[in-house]
Design an enzyme around this catalytic site. Structure first.
Site, PDB file in Angstrom:
ATOM      1  N   LYS A  20       0.825  -1.214   0.000  1.00 12.80           N
ATOM      2  CA  LYS A  20       0.000   0.000   0.000  1.00 12.80           C
ATOM      3  C   LYS A  20       0.863   1.270   0.000  1.00 12.80           C
ATOM      4  CE  LYS A  20      -4.002  -2.187   2.233  1.00 12.80           C
ATOM      5  NZ  LYS A  20      -5.025  -2.054   3.314  1.00 12.80           N
ATOM      6  N   HIS A  64      -2.223  -5.313   1.388  1.00 12.21           N
ATOM      7  CA  HIS A  64      -3.510  -5.977   1.159  1.00 12.21           C
ATOM      8  C   HIS A  64      -3.234  -7.415   0.768  1.00 12.21           C
ATOM      9  CE1 HIS A  64      -7.479  -6.951  -0.472  1.00 12.21           C
ATOM     10  NE2 HIS A  64      -6.813  -7.559  -1.439  1.00 12.21           N
ATOM     11  N   THR A  96      -5.452  -7.038  10.636  1.00 16.03           N
ATOM     12  CA  THR A  96      -5.747  -5.753   9.977  1.00 16.03           C
ATOM     13  C   THR A  96      -5.196  -4.575  10.774  1.00 16.03           C
ATOM     14  OG1 THR A  96      -7.800  -6.755   9.150  1.00 16.03           O
ATOM     15  CG2 THR A  96      -7.621  -4.346   9.028  1.00 16.03           C
ATOM     16  N   TYR A 121     -12.283  -1.856  -3.832  1.00 17.74           N
ATOM     17  CA  TYR A 121     -12.809  -2.017  -2.470  1.00 17.74           C
ATOM     18  C   TYR A 121     -14.337  -1.904  -2.411  1.00 17.74           C
ATOM     19  CZ  TYR A 121      -8.276  -2.208  -0.108  1.00 17.74           C
ATOM     20  OH  TYR A 121      -7.037  -2.600   0.355  1.00 17.74           O
ATOM     21  N   GLU A 141      -9.523 -10.728  -7.748  1.00 22.21           N
ATOM     22  CA  GLU A 141      -8.596  -9.612  -7.523  1.00 22.21           C
ATOM     23  C   GLU A 141      -7.375  -9.693  -8.447  1.00 22.21           C
ATOM     24  OE1 GLU A 141      -9.797  -8.833  -2.837  1.00 22.21           O
ATOM     25  OE2 GLU A 141      -7.745  -9.441  -3.322  1.00 22.21           O
ATOM     26  N   ASN A 189      -2.020   0.204   6.643  1.00 21.52           N
ATOM     27  CA  ASN A 189      -1.513  -1.040   7.230  1.00 21.52           C
ATOM     28  C   ASN A 189      -0.639  -1.866   6.275  1.00 21.52           C
ATOM     29  OD1 ASN A 189      -3.571  -1.896   5.616  1.00 21.52           O
ATOM     30  ND2 ASN A 189      -4.753  -2.906   7.209  1.00 21.52           N
ATOM     31  N   PHE A 245     -15.447   3.565   6.918  1.00 17.53           N
ATOM     32  CA  PHE A 245     -14.092   3.974   6.535  1.00 17.53           C
ATOM     33  C   PHE A 245     -13.867   3.967   5.020  1.00 17.53           C
ATOM     34  CE2 PHE A 245     -14.017  -0.593   7.655  1.00 17.53           C
ATOM     35  CZ  PHE A 245     -13.553  -1.147   6.456  1.00 17.53           C
TER      36      PHE A 245
HETATM   37  P1  IDP Z   1      -7.892  -6.744   5.589  1.00 16.69           P
HETATM   38  O1  IDP Z   1      -7.089  -5.787   4.733  1.00 16.69           O
HETATM   39  O2  IDP Z   1      -7.107  -7.246   6.770  1.00 16.69           O
HETATM   40  O3  IDP Z   1      -8.522  -7.845   4.780  1.00 16.69           O
HETATM   41  P2  IDP Z   1     -10.535  -5.531   5.670  1.00 16.69           P
HETATM   42  O4  IDP Z   1     -11.505  -5.688   6.790  1.00 16.69           O
HETATM   43  O5  IDP Z   1     -10.829  -6.268   4.388  1.00 16.69           O
HETATM   44  O6  IDP Z   1      -9.091  -5.887   6.229  1.00 16.69           O
HETATM   45  O7  IDP Z   1     -10.449  -3.978   5.368  1.00 16.69           O
HETATM   46  C1  IDP Z   1      -9.854  -3.510   4.182  1.00 16.69           C
HETATM   47  C2  IDP Z   1      -8.953  -2.348   4.524  1.00 16.69           C
HETATM   48  O8  IDP Z   1      -9.761  -1.264   4.984  1.00 16.69           O
HETATM   49  C3  IDP Z   1      -7.944  -2.596   5.643  1.00 16.69           C
HETATM   50  O9  IDP Z   1      -6.786  -3.267   5.213  1.00 16.69           O
HETATM   51  C4  IDP Z   1      -7.658  -1.182   6.089  1.00 16.69           C
HETATM   52  O10 IDP Z   1      -6.770  -0.508   5.199  1.00 16.69           O
HETATM   53  C5  IDP Z   1      -9.041  -0.551   5.978  1.00 16.69           C
HETATM   54  N1  IDP Z   1      -9.792  -0.627   7.241  1.00 16.69           N
HETATM   55  C6  IDP Z   1     -10.368  -1.747   7.779  1.00 16.69           C
HETATM   56  N2  IDP Z   1     -10.969  -1.467   8.945  1.00 16.69           N
HETATM   57  C7  IDP Z   1     -10.784  -0.140   9.154  1.00 16.69           C
HETATM   58  C8  IDP Z   1     -11.181   0.770  10.200  1.00 16.69           C
HETATM   59  O11 IDP Z   1     -11.836   0.402  11.178  1.00 16.69           O
HETATM   60  N3  IDP Z   1     -10.770   2.082  10.050  1.00 16.69           N
HETATM   61  C9  IDP Z   1     -10.049   2.519   8.979  1.00 16.69           C
HETATM   62  N4  IDP Z   1      -9.676   1.704   7.982  1.00 16.69           N
HETATM   63  C10 IDP Z   1     -10.018   0.390   8.064  1.00 16.69           C
HETATM   64 MG    MG Z   2      -9.926  -7.737   3.247  1.00 15.43          MG
END
Ligand code: IDP
Ligand code: MG
Length: 137
Positions: A9, A115, A91, A49, A126, A112, A57
């Site tokens: 990312k 992905h 996450t 997404y 994807e 984070n 978010f």
């Molecule tokens: P993942 O990337 O671990 O699969 P997902 O739940 O699919 O997590 O969420 C996609 C992305 O959305 C996360 O990697 C992160 O960048 C963002 N995200 C997820 N939860 C939050 C949140 O509570 N606040 C802000 N961003 C979030």
């Molecule tokens: Mg995800």
């Protein structure tokens, strides 16, 4: 053999962690079958997404993912989908296990570092989102 999609990312690309993150994959049995550096448009980030479009978010996530270059990769190996998720960590980097990519390279639940596809079916979709067949070697 499975294939899965990984994205380094914008936060991790900006901090110069591309090589260190790729090393985690190559050192753990995941081969780079396809790779490109891209700057996602707002539309591309929205579409990628789309599954999260009703989450609070979503708008911030789209903004973040299109804020700078990313590296997208097709990772290939045995149990690649699950293996990549294990290497990534939770996450929220604060909850990610020690030694995972997110624990070592990420700042926040949004920025984070990586992905990774979360199922074989999503991985197929994807990978196809970013790669034509001839770009996977
Ligand atoms: P993942 O990337 O671990 O699969 P997902 O739940 O699919 O997590 O969420 C996609 C992305 O959305 C996360 O990697 C992160 O960048 C963002 N995200 C997820 N939860 C939050 C949140 O509570 N606040 C802000 N961003 C979030
Ligand atoms: Mg995800």
């Amino acid at each position: 053999m499975e294939q899965t999609l990984s994205i380094i990312k914008p936060d991790a690309v900006a901090k110069g962690f591309i090589g260190k993150i790729i090393d985690r994959f190559e050192s753990n049995g995941l081969r780079i079958a396809g790779m490109k550096k891209l700057h996602l448009s707002t539309k591309q980030a929205e579409d990628f997404y789309a599954v999260h479009k009703d989450r609070p978010f979503y708008a911030d996530l789209v903004k973040f993912m299109s804020s700078g270059p990313v590296v997208v990769m097709v990772l290939e190996g045995e149990n690649a989908v699950l293996k990549n998720r294990e290497l990534m960590g939770a996450t929220n980097p604060k909850e990610a296990d020690k030694g995972t990519i997110r624990a070592d390279f990420a700042q926040s639940i949004e920025a984070n570092a990586v992905h990774g596809s979360d199922s074989l079916e999503n991985a197929k979709n994807e990978v196809a989102f970013f790669f034509d067949g001839h770009e996977i070697l």
